[in-house]
Write an enzyme that holds these catalytic residues in place. Structure first.
Site, PDB file in Angstrom:
ATOM      1  CG  HIS A  54       5.385  -3.495   7.419  1.00  0.00           C
ATOM      2  ND1 HIS A  54       6.476  -3.534   6.763  1.00  0.00           N
ATOM      3  CD2 HIS A  54       5.452  -4.979   7.414  1.00  0.00           C
ATOM      4  CE1 HIS A  54       6.676  -4.103   5.707  1.00  0.00           C
ATOM      5  NE2 HIS A  54       6.246  -4.808   6.437  1.00  0.00           N
ATOM      6  CG  ASP A  56       4.865   1.640  10.055  1.00  0.00           C
ATOM      7  OD1 ASP A  56       4.723   0.539   9.363  1.00  0.00           O
ATOM      8  OD2 ASP A  56       5.578   2.358   9.020  1.00  0.00           O
ATOM      9  CG  HIS A  57       1.954   1.460   6.731  1.00  0.00           C
ATOM     10  ND1 HIS A  57       2.512   2.764   5.736  1.00  0.00           N
ATOM     11  CD2 HIS A  57       3.681   1.534   6.905  1.00  0.00           C
ATOM     12  CE1 HIS A  57       3.237   2.547   5.528  1.00  0.00           C
ATOM     13  NE2 HIS A  57       4.130   1.703   6.730  1.00  0.00           N
ATOM     14  CG  HIS A 108       7.977  -1.778   2.004  1.00  0.00           C
ATOM     15  ND1 HIS A 108       9.644  -2.034   2.666  1.00  0.00           N
ATOM     16  CD2 HIS A 108       6.973  -1.989   2.867  1.00  0.00           C
ATOM     17  CE1 HIS A 108       8.732  -1.695   3.927  1.00  0.00           C
ATOM     18  NE2 HIS A 108       7.217  -1.174   3.968  1.00  0.00           N
ATOM     19  CG  HIS A 172       8.070   5.973   6.750  1.00  0.00           C
ATOM     20  ND1 HIS A 172       7.900   5.613   8.487  1.00  0.00           N
ATOM     21  CD2 HIS A 172       7.271   5.068   6.218  1.00  0.00           C
ATOM     22  CE1 HIS A 172       7.201   4.506   8.313  1.00  0.00           C
ATOM     23  NE2 HIS A 172       7.109   3.948   7.485  1.00  0.00           N
TER      24      HIS A 172
HETATM   25 ZN   LIG Z   1       6.101   2.104   6.957  1.00  0.00          ZN
HETATM   26 ZN   LIG Z   2       5.977  -1.324   5.366  1.00  0.00          ZN
END
Ligand SMILES: [Zn+2]
Ligand SMILES: [Zn+2]
Length: 260
Positions: A54, A56-57, A108, A172
């Site tokens: 993802h 955001d990573h 996930h 998070h």
């Molecule tokens: Zn994330």
């Molecule tokens: Zn994620």
């Protein structure tokens, strides 16, 4: 060693582990906070570790590598927007003079990995440190974007089996909203109520609620407690699912998805 949660975006933490000279960053979704932290403490970046694909990573990886030359490790079977050394289940890394182990924890995303650093001395205490990305959160767990409830529960079981003093570094700051949900599921859990008060106080001072420990998570996280009689009763009453551990986990995850 020093462990820092660098805030990014609305609620991400970019985790930085360093010995005062050299540093490792996990899941740098953006480069700027990492570059600032490196400059502020005159640190050299030794490695970049990525748990899943993802943005955001991963969004800061290319710039960080270009600016620092640090090598990158990432999950063997995910599509990533950069070249890196691919790692999978059971791989071992030696970084920053520490031993690291890779666990595959799908759910996930389809091939999410976690990194466990086996013995890190932080403020005089030595304990394992777990970087679990978006698999395990304090009092919660990641959404199932690519995996099944069974895969996610197996992944959480593996993380939950690590030593109780393991420092849990989630990606998070979702803790307070997770705790509100957990209290609805498990209202008579005194450890959960006490933990919520501690976390409310920490957030009141804008401090991270992380790292958590596995000992705490096993007491308060409903997603790790699907065989607890009170959690099971509550989920079955809410969703009408069969009273087995996996069905309870799947129903609990769905319940959380619609919880406000
Ligand atoms: Zn994330
Ligand atoms: Zn994620």
């Amino acid at each position: 060693m020093n462990l820092c949660a660098l805030p990014a975006f609305a609620d991400n933490y970019l985790w930085l582990l360093h010995d005062g000279r050299r540093a490792i960053v996990i899941d740098p979704g953006e480069a700027a906070p990492v570059l600032e932290a490196l400059a502020a403490a005159s640190l050299k970046l030794d490695a970049i570790l990525v748990t899943h694909h993802h943005a955001d990573h991963t969004g800061g990886v290319a710039e960080l590598r270009q600016r620092t030359g640090a090598p990158v490790w990432g999950p063997a079977r995910e599509v990533l927007p950069f070249d890196c050394t691919r790692v999978g289940e059971g791989d071992r890394l030696s970084l920053l003079g520490l031993e690291w182990q890779v666990l595959e924890v799908p759910g996930h995303t389809a091939h999410h990995v976690a990194y466990v650093c086996e013995a890190v001395t932080l403020a005089g205490q030595t304990a394992p440190v777990l970087f679990c990305g978006d698999t395990l959160f304090s009092a919660g767990c990641g959404r199932l974007f690519e995996g099944t409830p069974r895969q996610m529960q197996d992944s959480l079981d593996r993380l939950s089996a690590l030593p109780g003093n393991t420092q849990v570094c989630c990606a998070h700051e979702y803790t307070l909203s997770n705790l509100r949900f957990a209290r609805e599921v498990d209202p008579a859990n005194a450890a959960l109520a006490a933990h919520e008060q501690r976390c409310i106080a920490q957030r009141g001072q804008l401090l991270p609620t992380l790292p958590s420990t596995l000992e705490v998570e096993r007491q308060i996280n409903p997603f790790l407690r699907c065989d607890d009689a009170a959690v099971m009763r509550s989920v079955v009453a809410h969703s009408g699912c069969p009273p087995d551990r996996l069905s309870v986990f799947a129903a609990l995850r769905s319940w959380k998805n619609s919880h406000r």
